[in-house]
Design an enzyme around this catalytic site. Structure first.
Site, short mmCIF file in Angstrom:
data_model
loop_
_atom_site.label_atom_id
_atom_site.label_comp_id
_atom_site.label_asym_id
_atom_site.label_seq_id
_atom_site.Cartn_x
_atom_site.Cartn_y
_atom_site.Cartn_z
N GLY A 11 29.76 27.02 -31.48
CA GLY A 11 29.72 27.89 -32.65
C GLY A 11 28.73 27.49 -33.74
O GLY A 11 28.89 27.90 -34.89
N ARG A 64 36.83 43.10 -16.52
CA ARG A 64 35.96 43.01 -17.70
C ARG A 64 36.19 44.15 -18.68
O ARG A 64 36.26 43.95 -19.89
CB ARG A 64 34.50 42.98 -17.23
N MET A 89 29.81 33.71 -23.76
CA MET A 89 29.37 33.44 -22.40
C MET A 89 29.74 34.53 -21.38
O MET A 89 29.80 34.26 -20.20
CB MET A 89 29.91 32.08 -21.93
N ARG A 90 29.98 35.74 -21.87
CA ARG A 90 30.29 36.82 -20.93
C ARG A 90 29.33 37.98 -21.11
O ARG A 90 28.90 38.27 -22.23
CB ARG A 90 31.70 37.33 -21.18
N LEU A 92 28.59 41.80 -21.41
CA LEU A 92 29.38 42.91 -21.95
C LEU A 92 29.36 44.10 -20.98
O LEU A 92 28.36 44.36 -20.33
CB LEU A 92 28.83 43.35 -23.31
N HIS A 108 19.14 33.77 -27.90
CA HIS A 108 18.95 33.11 -26.61
C HIS A 108 17.88 32.01 -26.76
O HIS A 108 16.84 32.24 -27.38
CB HIS A 108 18.51 34.13 -25.56
N GLN A 172 15.76 25.80 -34.77
CA GLN A 172 15.05 27.06 -35.03
C GLN A 172 15.96 28.27 -34.81
O GLN A 172 15.84 29.28 -35.50
CB GLN A 172 13.80 27.19 -34.15
N GLU A 173 16.87 28.17 -33.83
CA GLU A 173 17.81 29.27 -33.57
C GLU A 173 18.57 29.62 -34.85
O GLU A 173 18.74 30.79 -35.19
CB GLU A 173 18.84 28.88 -32.50
C1 GRF Z 1 22.79 28.66 -28.17
O1 GRF Z 1 21.76 27.89 -27.61
C2 GRF Z 1 22.50 30.13 -27.99
O2 GRF Z 1 21.14 30.43 -28.08
C3 GRF Z 1 23.02 30.40 -26.60
O3 GRF Z 1 24.18 29.62 -26.50
C4 GRF Z 1 24.09 28.50 -27.38
C5 GRF Z 1 25.28 28.56 -28.26
O4 GRF Z 1 25.36 27.48 -29.16
N1 GRF Z 1 23.23 31.81 -26.40
P1 GRF Z 1 26.34 27.54 -30.40
O5 GRF Z 1 27.73 27.86 -29.82
O6 GRF Z 1 25.86 28.63 -31.30
O7 GRF Z 1 26.29 26.19 -31.00
#
Ligand code: GRF
Length: 194
Positions: A11, A64, A89-90, A92, A108, A172-173
């Site tokens: 998270g 689903r 992780m699913r 949609l 991503h 960076q995310e």
């Molecule tokens: C991140 O690297 C995101 O880009 C990918 O899953 C990871 C999740 O990390 N989809 P977090 O749970 O936000 O720390």
């Protein structure tokens, strides 16, 4: 704009969004709920500590569509206008995508369309690319697919390991996701006011 965030794990991107809203970096918005499909997601506690309502909706052997219907209900009940996937992780279901058409975004850890799917940082590392990065995109029915909103490049250094590279991408995310959501909220306001 009311935001709903879906998580399955750590998270950290959810925390980046929640903290940015709290700090006034994303104006006129509120994180109304964090939903996890796993009761053991570490992010749940981080959301609660920040005073955000959390809901756990586990799959429990359902198909689903049924699982997604319950999640859609929880989002609609709270008037959610933008759904942010943050390590959810699913995949949609089509019904979910239609219920929030053009209102679902994802982050991503690669420069999509390169390296969709699991372990994108390792995929890029093992492919030997010199530059990778992260992407925020609108979500469609395919995995890690849909119109790109923002991307950020991250250079791979000679002495990088998958772990050091992933850590720099994650930094960076957090910035990219905040900026993308900030722009979406701003654009939706200007559309409403016109
Ligand atoms: C991140 O690297 C995101 O880009 C990918 O899953 C990871 C999740 O990390 N989809 P977090 O749970 O936000 O720390």
């Amino acid at each position: 704009m009311k935001l709903g965030i879906l998580i399955s794990g750590r998270g950290s991107n959810m925390v980046a969004l929640v903290d940015a809203v709290a700090a006034g970096e994303i104006l006129d918005s509120q994180v109304a709920v964090v939903i996890s499909d796993r009761s053991d997601a570490a992010g749940l506690e981080k959301a609660r500590e920040r005073g955000i309502e959390t809901v756990v909706i586990e799959r429990n052997g359902r198909i689903r569509e049924e699982h997604d219907t319950e999640i859609i209900g929880a989002l609609k009940d709270r008037g959610i206008e933008l759904v942010c996937l943050a390590g959810y992780m699913r995949l949609l279901s089509p019904g979910f995508i239609q219920a929030f058409a053009n209102k679902i975004v994802n982050i991503h850890p690669s420069l999509l369309p390169a390296f969709p799917g699991l372990d994108a940082q390792r995929q890029a590392f093992e492919a030997g690319v010199k530059v990778t990065g992260c992407t925020v995109h609108f979500v469609d029915e395919l995995l890690d697919h849909g119109p790109s909103i923002l991307q950020c490049e991250v250079e791979r250094f000679g002495d990088d390991t998958v772990e050091t590279l992933s850590a720099r991408i994650l930094e960076q995310e957090h910035k990219l996701y905040v900026e993308a959501v900030r722009q979406i909220v701003l654009n939706s306001e200007s559309t409403r006011n016109n």
